[in-house]
Design a protein around this motif. Sequence first.
Motif, PDB file in Angstrom:
ATOM      1  N   MET A  31      36.733  -5.572 100.972  1.00 56.37           N
ATOM      2  CA  MET A  31      35.959  -4.625 100.199  1.00 56.37           C
ATOM      3  C   MET A  31      36.383  -3.186 100.514  1.00 56.37           C
ATOM      4  SD  MET A  31      33.817  -4.732  97.901  1.00 56.37           S
ATOM      5  CE  MET A  31      32.266  -4.391  97.214  1.00 56.37           C
ATOM      6  N   VAL A  32      36.784  -2.956 101.762  1.00 56.20           N
ATOM      7  CA  VAL A  32      37.226  -1.624 102.172  1.00 56.20           C
ATOM      8  C   VAL A  32      38.455  -1.213 101.364  1.00 56.20           C
ATOM      9  CG1 VAL A  32      38.239  -0.315 104.081  1.00 56.20           C
ATOM     10  CG2 VAL A  32      36.277  -1.807 104.478  1.00 56.20           C
ATOM     11  N   TYR A  33      39.335  -2.150 101.105  1.00 55.56           N
ATOM     12  CA  TYR A  33      40.568  -1.845 100.380  1.00 55.56           C
ATOM     13  C   TYR A  33      40.265  -1.440  98.939  1.00 55.56           C
ATOM     14  CZ  TYR A  33      43.074  -3.826 104.309  1.00 55.56           C
ATOM     15  OH  TYR A  33      43.582  -4.052 105.558  1.00 55.56           O
ATOM     16  N   PHE A  34      39.342  -2.159  98.311  1.00 53.16           N
ATOM     17  CA  PHE A  34      38.982  -1.830  96.933  1.00 53.16           C
ATOM     18  C   PHE A  34      38.314  -0.458  96.864  1.00 53.16           C
ATOM     19  CE2 PHE A  34      36.388  -1.801  93.126  1.00 53.16           C
ATOM     20  CZ  PHE A  34      37.286  -2.268  92.180  1.00 53.16           C
ATOM     21  N   ILE A  35      37.413  -0.193  97.796  1.00 47.29           N
ATOM     22  CA  ILE A  35      36.703   1.095  97.796  1.00 47.29           C
ATOM     23  C   ILE A  35      37.665   2.247  98.087  1.00 47.29           C
ATOM     24  CG2 ILE A  35      34.948   2.447  99.003  1.00 47.29           C
ATOM     25  CD1 ILE A  35      33.371  -0.215  99.262  1.00 47.29           C
ATOM     26  N   ALA A  36      38.572   2.059  99.037  1.00 48.29           N
ATOM     27  CA  ALA A  36      39.566   3.103  99.325  1.00 48.29           C
ATOM     28  C   ALA A  36      40.469   3.328  98.116  1.00 48.29           C
ATOM     29  CB  ALA A  36      40.401   2.720 100.542  1.00 48.29           C
ATOM     30  N   GLY A  37      40.832   2.256  97.436  1.00 50.46           N
ATOM     31  CA  GLY A  37      41.641   2.382  96.231  1.00 50.46           C
ATOM     32  C   GLY A  37      40.887   3.090  95.114  1.00 50.46           C
ATOM     33  N   ALA A  38      39.606   2.778  94.969  1.00 50.00           N
ATOM     34  CA  ALA A  38      38.792   3.445  93.951  1.00 50.00           C
ATOM     35  C   ALA A  38      38.661   4.930  94.265  1.00 50.00           C
ATOM     36  CB  ALA A  38      37.422   2.782  93.862  1.00 50.00           C
ATOM     37  N   ALA A  39      38.502   5.270  95.543  1.00 51.05           N
ATOM     38  CA  ALA A  39      38.435   6.686  95.935  1.00 51.05           C
ATOM     39  C   ALA A  39      39.757   7.384  95.617  1.00 51.05           C
ATOM     40  CB  ALA A  39      38.097   6.812  97.416  1.00 51.05           C
ATOM     41  N   ALA A  40      40.867   6.716  95.903  1.00 53.07           N
ATOM     42  CA  ALA A  40      42.179   7.285  95.562  1.00 53.07           C
ATOM     43  C   ALA A  40      42.299   7.436  94.049  1.00 53.07           C
ATOM     44  CB  ALA A  40      43.297   6.403  96.108  1.00 53.07           C
ATOM     45  N   GLY A  41      41.751   6.487  93.302  1.00 52.12           N
ATOM     46  CA  GLY A  41      41.765   6.570  91.844  1.00 52.12           C
ATOM     47  C   GLY A  41      40.999   7.776  91.334  1.00 52.12           C
ATOM     48  N   LEU A  42      39.876   8.068  91.953  1.00 49.50           N
ATOM     49  CA  LEU A  42      39.111   9.255  91.554  1.00 49.50           C
ATOM     50  C   LEU A  42      39.889  10.536  91.854  1.00 49.50           C
ATOM     51  CD1 LEU A  42      35.511   8.223  92.621  1.00 49.50           C
ATOM     52  CD2 LEU A  42      36.364   8.559  90.284  1.00 49.50           C
ATOM     53  N   ILE A  43      40.597  10.543  92.961  1.00 54.97           N
ATOM     54  CA  ILE A  43      41.409  11.718  93.295  1.00 54.97           C
ATOM     55  C   ILE A  43      42.570  11.850  92.314  1.00 54.97           C
ATOM     56  CG2 ILE A  43      42.915  12.736  95.052  1.00 54.97           C
ATOM     57  CD1 ILE A  43      41.021  11.370  97.136  1.00 54.97           C
ATOM     58  N   PHE A  44      43.211  10.725  91.986  1.00 49.15           N
ATOM     59  CA  PHE A  44      44.305  10.780  91.020  1.00 49.15           C
ATOM     60  C   PHE A  44      43.801  11.219  89.646  1.00 49.15           C
ATOM     61  CE2 PHE A  44      46.815   8.867  87.628  1.00 49.15           C
ATOM     62  CZ  PHE A  44      48.014   9.529  87.844  1.00 49.15           C
ATOM     63  N   MET A  45      42.596  10.775  89.299  1.00 55.15           N
ATOM     64  CA  MET A  45      42.021  11.146  88.020  1.00 55.15           C
ATOM     65  C   MET A  45      41.921  12.667  87.891  1.00 55.15           C
ATOM     66  SD  MET A  45      38.899  12.288  86.634  1.00 55.15           S
ATOM     67  CE  MET A  45      38.041  12.163  88.169  1.00 55.15           C
ATOM     68  N   LEU A  46      41.636  13.349  88.983  1.00 57.53           N
ATOM     69  CA  LEU A  46      41.563  14.813  88.944  1.00 57.53           C
ATOM     70  C   LEU A  46      42.914  15.427  88.567  1.00 57.53           C
ATOM     71  CD1 LEU A  46      39.382  15.444  92.105  1.00 57.53           C
ATOM     72  CD2 LEU A  46      38.669  15.625  89.712  1.00 57.53           C
ATOM     73  N   ALA A  47      43.985  14.887  89.136  1.00 56.19           N
ATOM     74  CA  ALA A  47      45.324  15.383  88.791  1.00 56.19           C
ATOM     75  C   ALA A  47      45.664  15.050  87.338  1.00 56.19           C
ATOM     76  CB  ALA A  47      46.363  14.785  89.732  1.00 56.19           C
ATOM     77  N   PHE A  48      45.335  13.835  86.915  1.00 56.29           N
ATOM     78  CA  PHE A  48      45.625  13.405  85.549  1.00 56.29           C
ATOM     79  C   PHE A  48      44.887  14.267  84.533  1.00 56.29           C
ATOM     80  CE2 PHE A  48      44.724  10.812  81.801  1.00 56.29           C
ATOM     81  CZ  PHE A  48      45.997  10.410  81.448  1.00 56.29           C
ATOM     82  N   VAL A  49      43.604  14.511  84.789  1.00 57.28           N
ATOM     83  CA  VAL A  49      42.786  15.291  83.859  1.00 57.28           C
ATOM     84  C   VAL A  49      43.234  16.752  83.822  1.00 57.28           C
ATOM     85  CG1 VAL A  49      40.421  16.161  83.518  1.00 57.28           C
ATOM     86  CG2 VAL A  49      40.819  13.745  83.903  1.00 57.28           C
ATOM     87  N   ALA A  50      43.860  17.224  84.871  1.00 56.17           N
ATOM     88  CA  ALA A  50      44.366  18.594  84.874  1.00 56.17           C
ATOM     89  C   ALA A  50      45.645  18.730  84.052  1.00 56.17           C
ATOM     90  CB  ALA A  50      44.621  19.060  86.308  1.00 56.17           C
ATOM     91  N   VAL A  51      46.453  17.682  83.997  1.00 56.98           N
ATOM     92  CA  VAL A  51      47.769  17.776  83.357  1.00 56.98           C
ATOM     93  C   VAL A  51      47.787  17.192  81.941  1.00 56.98           C
ATOM     94  CG1 VAL A  51      50.187  17.052  83.546  1.00 56.98           C
ATOM     95  CG2 VAL A  51      48.927  17.747  85.582  1.00 56.98           C
ATOM     96  N   ALA A  52      47.158  16.052  81.732  1.00 54.01           N
ATOM     97  CA  ALA A  52      47.244  15.358  80.440  1.00 54.01           C
ATOM     98  C   ALA A  52      46.755  16.199  79.260  1.00 54.01           C
ATOM     99  CB  ALA A  52      46.505  14.025  80.510  1.00 54.01           C
ATOM    100  N   PRO A  53      45.626  16.903  79.353  1.00 59.89           N
ATOM    101  CA  PRO A  53      45.224  17.726  78.203  1.00 59.89           C
ATOM    102  C   PRO A  53      46.228  18.822  77.854  1.00 59.89           C
ATOM    103  CG  PRO A  53      43.346  17.365  79.634  1.00 59.89           C
ATOM    104  CD  PRO A  53      44.555  16.853  80.358  1.00 59.89           C
ATOM    105  N   MET A  54      46.841  19.410  78.863  1.00 57.04           N
ATOM    106  CA  MET A  54      47.867  20.419  78.582  1.00 57.04           C
ATOM    107  C   MET A  54      49.048  19.791  77.851  1.00 57.04           C
ATOM    108  SD  MET A  54      47.913  22.996  81.853  1.00 57.04           S
ATOM    109  CE  MET A  54      48.271  21.749  83.064  1.00 57.04           C
TER     110      MET A  54
END
Length: 141
Positions: free
Chosen positions: A1-24
Amino acid sequence: MVYFIAGAAAGLIFMLAFVAVAPMMVFSLARDGEGRVGAYVRRVNPTTLMLGLVVSAYPIWTLLGGILGLFYRLGIQQVPGAGLGSGNLVYTVALTLATLVAAVPGMLLLRRVAWGVVVIAVAFMGIYGWLLPFLVQAAES
């Protein structure tokens, strides 16, 4: 479960980068776009497309991060061994190669915004390939 949660947290961090670049990228394609991709972006309405990308980014990247966290666990169990600054060399190399396999055609298809594809690819490799293992390690200790 720790692996999934850590991956989900990394996904949220990646989402911030994606949302900053994709609209541009979308607005750049709509403004200067030539060819089929630019025509599609202008036809669909760039604002609608950008909002769809932002809204869908949260669940998609979070779920993908959780799945990659499970793949990281599988890599540790099947082929243990750290390398390249990560807890599992095989996982990091596989993720890097998969990212390159996806990014190169993306750069060729979206030449006008190839810079955005590069930024997203580097963020993907860095966050899922190196940050995710560190989050798992921090959660386990």
